[in-house]
Write a protein that holds these residues in place. Structure first.
Motif, short mmCIF file in Angstrom:
data_model
loop_
_atom_site.label_atom_id
_atom_site.label_comp_id
_atom_site.label_asym_id
_atom_site.label_seq_id
_atom_site.Cartn_x
_atom_site.Cartn_y
_atom_site.Cartn_z
N THR A 155 0.86 -1.19 0.00
CA THR A 155 0.00 0.00 0.00
C THR A 155 0.89 1.23 0.00
O THR A 155 1.85 1.30 0.76
CB THR A 155 -0.92 0.04 1.24
OG1 THR A 155 -1.75 -1.11 1.23
CG2 THR A 155 -1.79 1.29 1.21
N GLN A 156 0.58 2.17 -0.89
CA GLN A 156 1.33 3.43 -0.94
C GLN A 156 0.34 4.58 -0.84
O GLN A 156 -0.61 4.66 -1.62
CB GLN A 156 2.12 3.54 -2.26
CG GLN A 156 3.16 2.44 -2.44
CD GLN A 156 3.94 2.63 -3.71
OE1 GLN A 156 4.13 3.74 -4.18
NE2 GLN A 156 4.40 1.53 -4.29
N THR A 157 0.56 5.44 0.15
CA THR A 157 -0.28 6.61 0.31
C THR A 157 0.56 7.85 0.03
O THR A 157 1.66 7.98 0.55
CB THR A 157 -0.86 6.68 1.73
OG1 THR A 157 -1.62 5.50 1.97
CG2 THR A 157 -1.76 7.90 1.89
N TYR A 158 0.03 8.73 -0.80
CA TYR A 158 0.76 9.92 -1.20
C TYR A 158 -0.03 11.14 -0.80
O TYR A 158 -1.15 11.36 -1.25
CB TYR A 158 0.97 9.93 -2.72
CG TYR A 158 1.78 8.76 -3.22
CD1 TYR A 158 3.16 8.87 -3.40
CD2 TYR A 158 1.17 7.55 -3.50
CE1 TYR A 158 3.90 7.80 -3.84
CE2 TYR A 158 1.90 6.47 -3.96
CZ TYR A 158 3.27 6.59 -4.13
OH TYR A 158 4.01 5.53 -4.57
N ALA A 159 0.58 11.93 0.07
CA ALA A 159 -0.07 13.18 0.47
C ALA A 159 -0.04 14.15 -0.70
O ALA A 159 0.81 14.08 -1.58
CB ALA A 159 0.64 13.77 1.68
N GLY A 160 -0.95 15.05 -0.70
CA GLY A 160 -0.98 16.04 -1.78
C GLY A 160 -2.40 16.42 -2.10
O GLY A 160 -3.35 15.98 -1.46
N LYS A 161 -2.53 17.24 -3.12
CA LYS A 161 -3.86 17.73 -3.45
C LYS A 161 -4.74 16.61 -3.99
O LYS A 161 -4.27 15.66 -4.61
CB LYS A 161 -3.76 18.85 -4.48
CG LYS A 161 -3.42 18.40 -5.89
CD LYS A 161 -3.44 19.58 -6.81
CE LYS A 161 -3.35 19.12 -8.26
NZ LYS A 161 -4.55 18.51 -8.75
N ARG A 162 -6.01 16.75 -3.77
CA ARG A 162 -6.97 15.80 -4.29
C ARG A 162 -7.17 16.07 -5.78
O ARG A 162 -7.23 17.22 -6.21
CB ARG A 162 -8.31 15.95 -3.56
CG ARG A 162 -9.40 15.01 -4.03
CD ARG A 162 -10.70 15.37 -3.32
NE ARG A 162 -11.80 14.50 -3.69
CZ ARG A 162 -12.50 14.63 -4.82
NH1 ARG A 162 -12.20 15.60 -5.66
NH2 ARG A 162 -13.50 13.79 -5.08
N ILE A 163 -7.24 15.03 -6.59
CA ILE A 163 -7.50 15.21 -8.01
C ILE A 163 -8.89 14.66 -8.34
O ILE A 163 -9.38 13.73 -7.69
CB ILE A 163 -6.43 14.52 -8.89
CG1 ILE A 163 -6.31 13.03 -8.59
CG2 ILE A 163 -5.10 15.20 -8.71
CD1 ILE A 163 -5.30 12.32 -9.46
N LEU A 217 1.11 11.84 -11.60
CA LEU A 217 0.20 12.81 -12.21
C LEU A 217 -0.26 13.85 -11.19
O LEU A 217 -0.33 15.05 -11.50
CB LEU A 217 -1.00 12.08 -12.81
CG LEU A 217 -0.72 11.22 -14.05
CD1 LEU A 217 -1.92 10.34 -14.37
CD2 LEU A 217 -0.36 12.09 -15.24
N ALA A 218 -0.57 13.41 -10.00
CA ALA A 218 -0.99 14.34 -8.95
C ALA A 218 0.15 15.29 -8.60
O ALA A 218 -0.06 16.50 -8.42
CB ALA A 218 -1.44 13.57 -7.71
N ASP A 219 1.36 14.75 -8.51
CA ASP A 219 2.52 15.57 -8.17
C ASP A 219 2.80 16.61 -9.25
O ASP A 219 3.22 17.73 -8.95
CB ASP A 219 3.73 14.66 -7.97
CG ASP A 219 4.95 15.43 -7.48
OD1 ASP A 219 4.83 16.14 -6.46
OD2 ASP A 219 6.01 15.33 -8.12
#
Length: 634
Positions: A337-345, A571-573
């Motif tokens: 499992t990988q969770t990436y903080a950042g803006k919601r897309i 893509l989110a980054d």
């Protein structure tokens, strides 16, 4: 229009060839430099900077014109060099730029370059709306799509008044201009970037019909060469003023012969002394490469326009390659499992019918796009009046609803877009996704939002800026863009969406492949497509599914489906605003499962994106025919 304004436009690949076609009677010559044009597989057929300067000087001394092909699709990292190149050409005082990518028009505008712009045939100008928008933005001429009938050409000229150029002789492609992505998907060599591997010239077998047609490979997509010599007067009456000969890679003797025949024919027309000559028709036929056809002037292409047995098809060094779908090894690239903080897309889903719309409204996705490209094998045509109460009742919901115009809108289809606008005036629709400049021209309004669909093939920030000035709020990143190109585009802070899941439409053609396989006629159509599940099979047995829309156009799909699930964090980054599942061809149960997997990744975790081996494993299981990340790769 004066007959003395008629122009015979010839190709040139060298100074020797340029002199030959000029002496044979060409009024203007088109050519390309060593970069930024559509003959990049064969650089020897292009001009160096020094040769370009010599060509301009030579032609201008003869009172002839030179047009330079700046007719590729360009990526962000090429824009600075492209700007410098355009400025150099402007200093040489070339007479026009032939342009596919709207980013070139934007660069010319921003940098005060007043060179006339001609819209390349690769731009796919199919209707008067597109011509009008281009005329309003600095284009003086359009090179019309080769898939228009004579009445359509006449109406485009009458309604737009823009200069009309048309191919009259040479090799032609069965796919609608700019819509063939098969070379790009398979080889990462784009036909829109001058590196086409010519999949229309490969052999295929046909499967999925009621007869045993899968035994013998045939050239199902190999169209005869164009020869409109007998129809020059009709083209002139329709508004064509520039008659273009294809063939920058032909030998100069053959080109000079062709130019001479058309020169004499146009001169006879100007002198009111007749038009064609049987002697010259025989001369053209004797020196042909393939057999001749009249393209789409009088009817859509049919079996008679295709060289099924390849009797005159030149040898071509490329063919299909065996594809490697995503497999279990892809799972090892993801931790459990990988969770990436950042803006919601945002999450967008494309559907094609009323049932799909209602099911996706229950899924609470951010955007639903209703495609108007309904396919006979899958859906009944959409009825807008039945959609209206559903859309209006949902107007206060969180999900925004868009309608997507068809990939192809020719002049005869344009009334549909006007009716669509009239319908939308009284609905609570949130917006439109447009795939051609004509639909954009018609649907511009303060009442709804506009997005650019993948049909506009936006690959750089300058093209995006051009579209934004026309009212586009968000673009769809070109399906041909790789990882590096997508990152560079998003780094420019372009409001953009990326298609992350779905079938990969590789080609659109007016040719009915079923009737071609049956050796029948499109005028005696039995609508076999409504029940058949046809596919072209390449030499490895890989299946290119064929779907037929309600305009009887054939949509050919790549054997593998796109899946960028593992790229969601990247893509989110990079700053993507939303990602899209193209679910219009998925059965409801499959679509619901796919949407749930992506929802878990992009919507349901308050800490950011969440992707894992389980999500990818489920996608692999749902698509046993194979998934791919091509051309979106390292």
């Amino acid at each position: 229009m004066s007959l003395h304004d008629l122009e015979l436009l010839a190709p040139a690949a060298s100074m020797e060839g340029l002199r030959a076609v000029a002496e044979a009677g060409a009024d203007a010559v088109y050519l390309g430099g060593k970069r930024f044009n559509m003959r990049m597989l064969r650089p020897e057929f292009n001009f160096s900077d020094e040769e370009m300067a010599e060509a301009v000087q030579y032609l201008h001394q003869l009172q002839k014109k030179v047009y330079v092909t700046i007719n590729n699709l360009y990526y962000p990292l090429e824009i600075d060099a492209l700007k410098t190149y355009l400025e150099r050409l402007a200093q040489l005082q070339v007479d026009a730029f032939i342009v596919q990518d709207l980013g070139v028009a934007q660069l010319c505008r921003e940098n005060g370059l007043e060179i006339p712009l001609h819209a390349s045939v690769q731009m796919g100008t199919n209707n008067a709306g597109s011509a009008l928008l281009l005329a309003q933005n600095g284009f003086s001429r359009v090179i019309l799509s080769r898939h228009l009938s004579l009445p359509e050409i006449e109406e485009i000229y009458r309604r737009s008044g823009i200069g009309i150029e048309h191919f009259v002789h040479g090799e032609t492609c069965i796919s609608h201009c700019g819509k063939c992505l098969l070379s790009s998907f398979m080889y990462q060599e784009s036909s829109n970037r001058g590196r086409c591997r010519k999949p229309c010239r490969w052999t295929y077998r046909m499967s999925g019909l009621d007869f045993d047609s899968a035994d013998e490979p045939r050239y199902y997509l190999a169209q005869h060469d164009l020869c409109l010599y007998p129809y020059l007067q009709q083209l002139i009456a329709a508004g064509v003023t520039s008659f273009k000969i294809e063939g920058r890679m032909r030998n100069q003797e053959q080109l000079a012969l062709i130019i001479g025949c058309y020169r004499r024919a146009l001169d006879r027309i100007s002198d009111n002394s007749g038009s064609d000559s049987m002697e010259e028709i025989h001369l053209l036929e004797e020196n042909r490469i393939r057999d001749f056809c009249s393209g789409s002037l009088f009817q859509v292409p049919n079996q008679e326009d295709i060289d099924l047995l390849g009797r005159r098809e030149p040898a071509w060094p490329y063919s299909a390659r065996q594809l490697t779908p995503l497999g279990e090894e892809m799972l090892t690239s993801l931790a459990e499992t990988q969770t990436y903080a950042g803006k919601r897309i945002g999450l967008t889903v494309t559907v094609a019918d009323q049932d799909g719309l209602q099911k996706m409204m229950m899924q609470n996705v951010d955007h639903i796009i209703i495609s108007l490209d309904s396919m006979r094998q899958q859906h009944q045509p959409l009825e807008l009046d039945k959609l209206k109460p559903i859309i209006d009742a949902h107007a206060s919901g969180q999900t925004r609803i868009f309608i997507e115009t068809p990939r192809i809108v020719t002049q005869k289809d344009l009334d549909m877009v006007y009716r669509l606008k009239e319908w939308a005036e009284t609905s609570k629709l949130d917006g439109f996704v447009v795939n051609d400049l004509g639909s954009l021209h018609i649907l511009r309004s303060q009442k709804w939002r506009l997005w650019a669909g993948s049909g506009l093939n936006t690959a750089n920030h300058k093209a995006a800026a051009f579209l934004q000035e026309q009212g586009i709020e968000r673009i769809t990143v070109s399906l041909e863009a790789g990882r590096a190109e997508t990152e560079a585009l998003l780094d420019e802070r372009v409001p953009a969406e990326v298609v992350v899941q779905g079938p990969m439409q590789a080609m659109i053609t007016d040719l009915c492949l079923i009737q071609t396989a049956l050796e029948g006629s499109s005028t005696a159509c039995g609508q076999e497509c409504a029940l058949a599940q046809p596919a072209l099979l390449d030499e490895y047995g890989q299946a290119y599914k064929i779907l037929t829309d309600y305009q009887c156009r054939n949509h050919i799909y790549y054997p593998l489906e796109r899946c960028l699930y593992s790229y969601l964090p990247a893509l989110a980054d990079w700053g993507v605003q939303s990602v899209r599942i193209d679910g219009q061809h998925y059965p409801p149960k499959l679509l619901t499962r796919v949407v749930y997997i992506y929802q878990q990744a992009v919507q349901e975790n308050p800490d950011g994106l969440r992707i894992n081996q389980e999500g990818l494993a489920r996608l692999l299981k749902l698509f046993p025919n194979g998934l791919t990340v091509a051309p979106f790769m390292e």
